[in-house]
Design a protein around this motif. Sequence first.
Motif, PDB file in Angstrom:
ATOM      1  N   GLN A 290      33.479  21.078  85.520  1.00 40.25           N
ATOM      2  CA  GLN A 290      32.499  21.243  86.589  1.00 40.25           C
ATOM      3  C   GLN A 290      31.983  22.677  86.638  1.00 40.25           C
ATOM      4  OE1 GLN A 290      34.542  19.692  90.037  1.00 40.25           O
ATOM      5  NE2 GLN A 290      34.004  17.570  89.549  1.00 40.25           N
ATOM      6  N   ALA A 291      32.827  23.631  86.266  1.00 38.76           N
ATOM      7  CA  ALA A 291      32.355  25.015  86.157  1.00 38.76           C
ATOM      8  C   ALA A 291      31.344  25.150  85.019  1.00 38.76           C
ATOM      9  CB  ALA A 291      33.539  25.953  85.940  1.00 38.76           C
ATOM     10  N   MET A 292      31.604  24.491  83.887  1.00 38.96           N
ATOM     11  CA  MET A 292      30.652  24.515  82.776  1.00 38.96           C
ATOM     12  C   MET A 292      29.331  23.865  83.161  1.00 38.96           C
ATOM     13  SD  MET A 292      32.769  23.679  79.265  1.00 38.96           S
ATOM     14  CE  MET A 292      31.278  23.920  78.272  1.00 38.96           C
ATOM     15  N   ALA A 293      29.414  22.788  83.947  1.00 40.66           N
ATOM     16  CA  ALA A 293      28.214  22.027  84.297  1.00 40.66           C
ATOM     17  C   ALA A 293      27.253  22.812  85.175  1.00 40.66           C
ATOM     18  CB  ALA A 293      28.618  20.725  84.985  1.00 40.66           C
ATOM     19  N   LEU A 294      27.698  23.944  85.723  1.00 41.04           N
ATOM     20  CA  LEU A 294      26.777  24.806  86.462  1.00 41.04           C
ATOM     21  C   LEU A 294      25.692  25.356  85.541  1.00 41.04           C
ATOM     22  CD1 LEU A 294      29.319  26.866  88.619  1.00 41.04           C
ATOM     23  CD2 LEU A 294      27.843  24.991  89.390  1.00 41.04           C
ATOM     24  N   TYR A 295      25.994  25.420  84.240  1.00 36.36           N
ATOM     25  CA  TYR A 295      25.080  26.069  83.296  1.00 36.36           C
ATOM     26  C   TYR A 295      24.638  25.172  82.143  1.00 36.36           C
ATOM     27  CZ  TYR A 295      27.821  29.715  85.631  1.00 36.36           C
ATOM     28  OH  TYR A 295      28.475  30.465  86.564  1.00 36.36           O
ATOM     29  N   PHE A 296      25.448  24.200  81.780  1.00 35.49           N
ATOM     30  CA  PHE A 296      25.179  23.432  80.566  1.00 35.49           C
ATOM     31  C   PHE A 296      24.902  21.966  80.878  1.00 35.49           C
ATOM     32  CE2 PHE A 296      28.147  26.860  79.282  1.00 35.49           C
ATOM     33  CZ  PHE A 296      27.276  27.561  78.453  1.00 35.49           C
ATOM     34  N   GLN A 297      24.032  21.375  80.064  1.00 38.21           N
ATOM     35  CA  GLN A 297      23.721  19.954  80.184  1.00 38.21           C
ATOM     36  C   GLN A 297      24.383  19.138  79.071  1.00 38.21           C
ATOM     37  OE1 GLN A 297      21.029  22.402  80.294  1.00 38.21           O
ATOM     38  NE2 GLN A 297      21.685  22.455  82.434  1.00 38.21           N
ATOM     39  N   VAL A 298      24.799  19.819  78.038  1.00 38.89           N
ATOM     40  CA  VAL A 298      25.476  19.206  76.894  1.00 38.89           C
ATOM     41  C   VAL A 298      26.630  20.128  76.535  1.00 38.89           C
ATOM     42  CG1 VAL A 298      25.188  18.339  74.517  1.00 38.89           C
ATOM     43  CG2 VAL A 298      23.227  18.365  76.079  1.00 38.89           C
ATOM     44  N   TYR A 299      27.731  19.579  76.016  1.00 39.65           N
ATOM     45  CA  TYR A 299      28.780  20.469  75.532  1.00 39.65           C
ATOM     46  C   TYR A 299      29.481  19.892  74.322  1.00 39.65           C
ATOM     47  CZ  TYR A 299      32.482  17.774  78.023  1.00 39.65           C
ATOM     48  OH  TYR A 299      33.348  16.806  78.478  1.00 39.65           O
ATOM     49  N   ARG A 300      30.008  20.801  73.544  1.00 34.04           N
ATOM     50  CA  ARG A 300      30.730  20.478  72.317  1.00 34.04           C
ATOM     51  C   ARG A 300      32.221  20.650  72.574  1.00 34.04           C
ATOM     52  NH1 ARG A 300      33.093  24.176  68.838  1.00 34.04           N
ATOM     53  NH2 ARG A 300      33.234  23.655  66.621  1.00 34.04           N
ATOM     54  N   ILE A 301      33.003  19.624  72.249  1.00 29.82           N
ATOM     55  CA  ILE A 301      34.449  19.749  72.326  1.00 29.82           C
ATOM     56  C   ILE A 301      34.942  20.300  70.993  1.00 29.82           C
ATOM     57  CG2 ILE A 301      36.653  18.571  72.585  1.00 29.82           C
ATOM     58  CD1 ILE A 301      35.333  16.536  74.340  1.00 29.82           C
ATOM     59  N   ASP A 302      35.427  21.509  71.028  1.00 29.72           N
ATOM     60  CA  ASP A 302      36.007  22.122  69.838  1.00 29.72           C
ATOM     61  C   ASP A 302      37.241  21.322  69.419  1.00 29.72           C
ATOM     62  OD1 ASP A 302      36.767  24.150  67.910  1.00 29.72           O
ATOM     63  OD2 ASP A 302      38.156  24.928  69.416  1.00 29.72           O
ATOM     64  N   HIS A 303      37.296  20.910  68.161  1.00 34.68           N
ATOM     65  CA  HIS A 303      38.453  20.181  67.617  1.00 34.68           C
ATOM     66  C   HIS A 303      38.801  18.984  68.508  1.00 34.68           C
ATOM     67  CE1 HIS A 303      41.774  19.753  64.848  1.00 34.68           C
ATOM     68  NE2 HIS A 303      42.644  19.717  65.839  1.00 34.68           N
ATOM     69  N   ILE A 304      37.864  18.059  68.631  1.00 39.21           N
ATOM     70  CA  ILE A 304      38.091  16.877  69.464  1.00 39.21           C
ATOM     71  C   ILE A 304      39.271  16.052  68.959  1.00 39.21           C
ATOM     72  CG2 ILE A 304      36.563  15.286  68.233  1.00 39.21           C
ATOM     73  CD1 ILE A 304      35.607  14.293  70.991  1.00 39.21           C
ATOM     74  N   LEU A 305      39.651  16.247  67.694  1.00 35.18           N
ATOM     75  CA  LEU A 305      40.816  15.546  67.158  1.00 35.18           C
ATOM     76  C   LEU A 305      42.069  15.886  67.958  1.00 35.18           C
ATOM     77  CD1 LEU A 305      40.232  16.006  63.308  1.00 35.18           C
ATOM     78  CD2 LEU A 305      39.351  14.242  64.837  1.00 35.18           C
ATOM     79  N   GLY A 306      42.067  17.040  68.628  1.00 30.40           N
ATOM     80  CA  GLY A 306      43.207  17.429  69.445  1.00 30.40           C
ATOM     81  C   GLY A 306      43.413  16.537  70.654  1.00 30.40           C
ATOM     82  N   PHE A 307      42.422  15.736  71.012  1.00 38.28           N
ATOM     83  CA  PHE A 307      42.586  14.787  72.100  1.00 38.28           C
ATOM     84  C   PHE A 307      43.203  13.482  71.605  1.00 38.28           C
ATOM     85  CE2 PHE A 307      39.751  17.874  73.754  1.00 38.28           C
ATOM     86  CZ  PHE A 307      39.981  17.890  75.123  1.00 38.28           C
ATOM     87  N   PHE A 308      43.265  13.311  70.293  1.00 40.39           N
ATOM     88  CA  PHE A 308      43.994  12.205  69.679  1.00 40.39           C
ATOM     89  C   PHE A 308      45.424  12.649  69.377  1.00 40.39           C
ATOM     90  CE2 PHE A 308      39.611  11.327  68.999  1.00 40.39           C
ATOM     91  CZ  PHE A 308      39.463   9.961  68.840  1.00 40.39           C
ATOM     92  N   ARG A 309      45.528  13.785  68.719  1.00 38.52           N
ATOM     93  CA  ARG A 309      46.811  14.409  68.390  1.00 38.52           C
ATOM     94  C   ARG A 309      46.540  15.854  68.036  1.00 38.52           C
ATOM     95  NH1 ARG A 309      44.483  15.932  64.486  1.00 38.52           N
ATOM     96  NH2 ARG A 309      44.312  14.984  62.430  1.00 38.52           N
ATOM     97  N   ILE A 310      47.537  16.691  68.148  1.00 41.54           N
ATOM     98  CA  ILE A 310      47.343  18.108  67.844  1.00 41.54           C
ATOM     99  C   ILE A 310      48.368  18.538  66.815  1.00 41.54           C
ATOM    100  CG2 ILE A 310      48.891  19.044  69.607  1.00 41.54           C
ATOM    101  CD1 ILE A 310      45.369  20.366  68.788  1.00 41.54           C
ATOM    102  N   TRP A 311      47.985  19.454  65.971  1.00 38.76           N
ATOM    103  CA  TRP A 311      48.909  20.060  65.020  1.00 38.76           C
ATOM    104  C   TRP A 311      49.688  21.131  65.767  1.00 38.76           C
ATOM    105  CZ3 TRP A 311      50.619  18.413  60.577  1.00 38.76           C
ATOM    106  CH2 TRP A 311      51.249  19.284  59.671  1.00 38.76           C
ATOM    107  N   GLU A 312      50.961  20.859  66.004  1.00 37.32           N
ATOM    108  CA  GLU A 312      51.808  21.709  66.839  1.00 37.32           C
ATOM    109  C   GLU A 312      52.764  22.513  65.965  1.00 37.32           C
ATOM    110  OE1 GLU A 312      53.584  20.716  71.047  1.00 37.32           O
ATOM    111  OE2 GLU A 312      54.918  19.897  69.512  1.00 37.32           O
ATOM    112  N   ILE A 313      52.816  23.815  66.219  1.00 32.89           N
ATOM    113  CA  ILE A 313      53.631  24.733  65.424  1.00 32.89           C
ATOM    114  C   ILE A 313      54.605  25.437  66.356  1.00 32.89           C
ATOM    115  CG2 ILE A 313      53.584  26.667  63.802  1.00 32.89           C
ATOM    116  CD1 ILE A 313      50.456  26.028  63.619  1.00 32.89           C
ATOM    117  N   PRO A 314      55.905  25.327  66.132  1.00 31.25           N
ATOM    118  CA  PRO A 314      56.859  26.056  66.979  1.00 31.25           C
ATOM    119  C   PRO A 314      56.553  27.553  66.981  1.00 31.25           C
ATOM    120  CG  PRO A 314      58.010  24.433  65.649  1.00 31.25           C
ATOM    121  CD  PRO A 314      56.587  24.465  65.150  1.00 31.25           C
ATOM    122  N   ARG A 315      56.775  28.192  68.098  1.00 35.98           N
ATOM    123  CA  ARG A 315      56.385  29.590  68.287  1.00 35.98           C
ATOM    124  C   ARG A 315      57.042  30.525  67.275  1.00 35.98           C
ATOM    125  NH1 ARG A 315      52.058  31.547  70.722  1.00 35.98           N
ATOM    126  NH2 ARG A 315      52.268  29.852  72.229  1.00 35.98           N
TER     127      ARG A 315
END
Length: 678
Positions: free
Chosen positions: A298-323
């Motif tokens: 909603q903060a983004m929507a103050l300025y943008f009408q379209v947006y790109r999800i960076d690495h949308i594959l992360g919403f399916f699964r994410i490559w997780e690396i222990p710290r």
Amino acid sequence: MAQAMLFQAVFRHPEPVFRGAGVAVPVFSLRSARGMGIGEFRDLHALVDLAQASAHSLIQLLPINDTSSSLTWRDSYPYSALSVFALHPLYLHLPALTTDEVILAEMQDTATTLNALAQVDYEKVLLAKVTYLRRIFASKAGQATLQTPTFQQWRQRTHWLAAYTAFLHCRDEYGTANYSEWPSYHQLGEPEVVQAINRSAPEHADFVAYVQFHLHRQLSAAVEYGRHHLVRFKGDLPIGVDPHSVDCWVSPHLFHLDMQTGAPPDQFSRDGQNWGFPTYNWEAMAADQYAWWTARLQAMALYFQVYRIDHILGFFRIWEIPRQFKSGLLGHFTPAHPLRKEELLERGVWDIDRLVLPFIPAADLYHAFMEAHTVELLHAHCIQEAFGGNAFTLRASLRTDRLIEAFFAENAIAGEFGRDGETVKQLLLEWASDVVLVPVADAFAPRINLQHTRSFQQLPAHAQSALQELYVDYFFHRQEGLWKEQALRRLPALQAATNMQICGEDLGMIPQSVAGVLQDLAILGLRVQRMPPDPTTQFGNPAHYPALAVCTPSSHDCSTLRGWWQEDRALTQRYFTEILGEMGEVPVDAPWWALHKSLQQHYEAACMWVIVPLQDFFGIFDDLRVADPASEQINHPENPEHYWRYRMHISLDELLEHPTFTDTVRGLVTSSARWPSF
């Protein structure tokens, strides 16, 4: 409301008839005489004029949030937000805030010096702007702003401002954004802590609010200017946040702070990528109906009408690396159905302890080091016999790349390796990742590209065969239902938050379910010609692209089309012949007409949007070409220490006055029957 509903209906229609065109450029890359060594929100007005004149109805930006964790050039990475709500002070146009002639004259001198630079000098620009901002804020006009109803109303409704303000105070007070190093009272960003900090520094709180207020006003003015000229803005939603950010400080329960996000090995990086962001605690986020995501969008929507999800594959699964790891090689996908010990035993894979430890064949050890002294030091400090005496493994104190890096940076013993030191270090790093299985809780994940490890190659044939079958099943089959389920739970929550159209960056190791999920949700995928979703092909063909997609000849993560042309002559020859349909030997430098033909193919695609990086337009004009096209690449993903500082070599005003630029670019739109506006 009616306009918003119409906009949503057009963009979410499963068979879109709208075909538009956009231009992509980071704000920091814009150049004008008005700026101070960097692009500013005020420059977006000229960019709107350029887009409208060339019949492009969308402007795509990189993330614009504050990233100033260290106050050094390392903060130039726009995807590592200090706050997902606050805007970056770098983008403020300062002359609009004051009429003081002395300050204006000094700022003009500074701007002249910084604008003469070919690239952004992040540290000099930030220091100059903050210094002038403090002077302007302290002036009578600056203080008067605090008393205006407009400012006070904005401040009262801006829910994230208090925590951001307190965080900046502590960052400056303690010299670090790593809140784990702050005094214990400040280590948790609880509401009472935030309030106490801000009460202790009221002038600081006023200053931060003043800066963010004017950033909001200037960006809003640019967006309204674009709307008036039928040009909209597309934002960028990073997949992660900085581990030392306001969001992690205030809401640590929403993140797995002991983990890091990244990507498995790909064409950008042989060892994979480690972005350093904590992974999300999706269960905690779901528990409050994804409130953090809703507020963020909603903060983004103050300025943008379209947006790109960076690495949308992360919403399916994410490559997780222990710290404890720096490289992306020893990561694993999460969530995932792991390999259980019982499953491995049933397939005849017995020696599991050997498969999780770094494996060093004796022959490799003695072949690598010719000097007996070096081998003696290795035995004494770095390796130990293992696996029945047939091979070696690393000592527990050196089993991660971070431990190895620390050993060579801090341990005096490392200096005894002498001229072999760097060779030893690189071999230890290589050995540390030479495992077949990666422990995940009480189970395992196959190490990515395990077939290339010495450990795998030393196994008997039946074990290799069993592990290879499990590898294929793990990465390409058994997870599909789980990953689809995750995406269908998470992505609709993002859609419900706003009316913005969603585009997904779906590049990389793509699960089979991704295309279907995006299609069902009417989320646009991404087509980059040199990164086709089909791994058996080298180039995408724009004539075969789907309608629900954004197509582009390049992106900020790769070279421009002209730069790519010079990287691999054999590959370019194939492109020249097979995609462009040209005969003969490919020219060394891409001729303008070949680049124009490539762009024309993209504009003629069925995709709802074609979005072209501004630098790719420069290549079709002989007088706008730079000498070295590699200098126009914005990011090098293989380098985690990359300095994001690309700046246009020509100003926006000069482009608008160019005799053929807007007409030529407009011709790409009109000849392909794309809509010049919404």
